[in-house]
Write an enzyme that holds these catalytic residues in place. Sequence first.
Site, PDB file in Angstrom:
ATOM      1  N   ASP A  11      31.687  39.674  35.014  1.00 58.82           N
ATOM      2  CA  ASP A  11      32.454  39.513  33.804  1.00 58.82           C
ATOM      3  C   ASP A  11      31.473  39.017  33.027  1.00 58.82           C
ATOM      4  O   ASP A  11      31.714  37.802  32.599  1.00 58.82           O
ATOM      5  CB  ASP A  11      33.691  38.917  34.197  1.00 58.82           C
ATOM      6  CG  ASP A  11      34.476  38.530  32.782  1.00 58.82           C
ATOM      7  OD1 ASP A  11      34.142  39.015  31.783  1.00 58.82           O
ATOM      8  OD2 ASP A  11      35.501  37.860  32.772  1.00 58.82           O
ATOM      9  N   SER A  12      30.418  39.788  32.292  1.00 59.81           N
ATOM     10  CA  SER A  12      29.443  39.261  31.584  1.00 59.81           C
ATOM     11  C   SER A  12      29.765  39.485  30.127  1.00 59.81           C
ATOM     12  O   SER A  12      30.583  40.221  29.636  1.00 59.81           O
ATOM     13  CB  SER A  12      28.025  39.823  32.137  1.00 59.81           C
ATOM     14  OG  SER A  12      28.224  41.179  31.549  1.00 59.81           O
ATOM     15  N   ASP A  72      36.527  32.255  30.983  1.00 62.93           N
ATOM     16  CA  ASP A  72      37.644  31.841  30.295  1.00 62.93           C
ATOM     17  C   ASP A  72      38.775  31.811  31.374  1.00 62.93           C
ATOM     18  O   ASP A  72      40.038  31.625  31.186  1.00 62.93           O
ATOM     19  CB  ASP A  72      38.044  33.100  29.222  1.00 62.93           C
ATOM     20  CG  ASP A  72      37.821  34.363  29.739  1.00 62.93           C
ATOM     21  OD1 ASP A  72      38.626  34.697  30.769  1.00 62.93           O
ATOM     22  OD2 ASP A  72      37.043  35.150  29.305  1.00 62.93           O
ATOM     23  N   GLU A 126      27.560  40.893  26.463  1.00 59.89           N
ATOM     24  CA  GLU A 126      26.727  42.219  26.370  1.00 59.89           C
ATOM     25  C   GLU A 126      25.237  41.879  26.974  1.00 59.89           C
ATOM     26  O   GLU A 126      24.935  40.770  27.053  1.00 59.89           O
ATOM     27  CB  GLU A 126      26.769  42.586  24.719  1.00 59.89           C
ATOM     28  CG  GLU A 126      27.856  42.787  24.168  1.00 59.89           C
ATOM     29  CD  GLU A 126      29.068  43.792  24.850  1.00 59.89           C
ATOM     30  OE1 GLU A 126      28.715  44.851  24.919  1.00 59.89           O
ATOM     31  OE2 GLU A 126      29.792  43.181  25.758  1.00 59.89           O
TER      32      GLU A 126
END
Lengths: 275, 275
Positions: B155-156, B86, B158
């Site tokens: 920044d993954s 994003d 879950e």
Amino acid sequence: MELWFTEKQTPAFGITAKVTETFVAEKTEFQDLAMLDTEEFGRMLVLDGMVMTTIKDEFVYHEMVAHPALFTHPNPKQVLVVGGGDGGVIREILKHPEVEKAVLVEIDGKVIEYSKKYLPEISGELDNPRVEVLVNDGYMHIIESKNQYDVIMVDSTEPVGPAAPLFERGFYQGIYEALREDGIFVAQTDNPWFKSDLIRKVTKDVKEIFPIVRVYGANIPTYPSGLWTFTMGSKAHDPLQVDISKIPELQTKYYSPRLHQAAFVLPKFVEDLVR
Amino acid sequence: MELWFTEKQTPAFGITAKVTETFVAEKTEFQDLAMLDTEEFGRMLVLDGMVMTTIKDEFVYHEMVAHPALFTHPNPKQVLVVGGGDGGVIREILKHPEVEKAVLVEIDGKVIEYSKKYLPEISGELDNPRVEVLVNDGYMHIIESKNQYDVIMVDSTEPVGPAAPLFERGFYQGIYEALREDGIFVAQTDNPWFKSDLIRKVTKDVKEIFPIVRVYGANIPTYPSGLWTFTMGSKAHDPLQVDISKIPELQTKYYSPRLHQAAFVLPKFVEDLVR
């Protein structure tokens, strides 16, 4: 059949919890009261559709109402709780041996009755001899008390229904007069994501009355936004001046001496609200 | 007709948000992707049914991934983001002028494409000349990089679906080797209320690899429990030793130099998890 309880925390957002049992669902003299068992959070007290407390996360709220103020006052002997009929704040107050008497003034006797029956882990200290329980209007009790309490804690519902007057400026003035000369009060003051106007107003009102005003936060999963604020007004003692190395380690699950300072460091957008 | 999106954050608890428009709902090569407009939180990116980011609260996560590590490293020039298609973390990284290059490795090109189209406030810096965007497997990129980055941010999603390998011990070992000799990494590590075992395991794994390991938290209303944790592993620099008086005030809404320290003070039950 699966039963889910949903609280609309705002008109367009809410939480939802799977219910395994409904013990109570009735209209008391003051509000709608439900006592549920939920799969994720255990037993849950709901007033006017809003989650008040659950077995799984109750410790956060109750510890964070009680301990910051009690460790800021050097010698809190007389403590008043307005609201808080579930008894959780009382339980935390009694962890402080210097407290001689804790008075609870709850307007709705049914909250006390059902908390004693269904939430013994929370309400278990309400019959302690150091506790006096009054089923009465907390607002009136404050107005009638003068120079009486070392610490006053406002453990109310949201500013709708019976708790609405507890968010008015006149109430904070009454609290000032009910406190002794170096008294401290703390109130739950909702969340900064959906209720920023309320927090701004309360902070402003309290600052006009108390010389020392501090706002702190805590994470409560079942409360709107997960971030709850508490506003402390103090006549003489500053929570940020407490020597945290002298705070004893209580049996707690959320509060710690380290958090005593850190909880007052707010996210920038919340700092801006309470400036 | 009212449309509500519900995320079951656990099998028995969730959040629900009123949806005003559905822009995208499709199965990409890697996951289910939805782009919604919600009344309370604005536009919302949902992957495999889980809220990834919303316009109203995205700043918390993106600021808190980026700034603590970048203000701990004395001279971060080469920065890698694994995931984060994003673009929100990239936007925050670019607020640090000493960063020469920020590489984003996102496995799912559709996340980038739709974020550029529907979330320009978040993705707006992805085309900045200091940014290199790779649509690729972040795990493989880590394994192939040696002694290359000053800071790596994970920044993954879950630990289910495509992100599952990003929570394994071997991945943290790869990160160690991809970092320069005084490198730092930070990863989002879920919440302590519903995922305590995960946090305990990740902390243990990272401690076996990095000499300095610190866990901090932040309040994110649309993430499970509202309390999110981040785990930092560092080869040389300790975030708690940073002189916060030297941290410049960035344009932020959550992070502040004061919070740089306070965010590492965890509730007692979370301290116990990561000890």
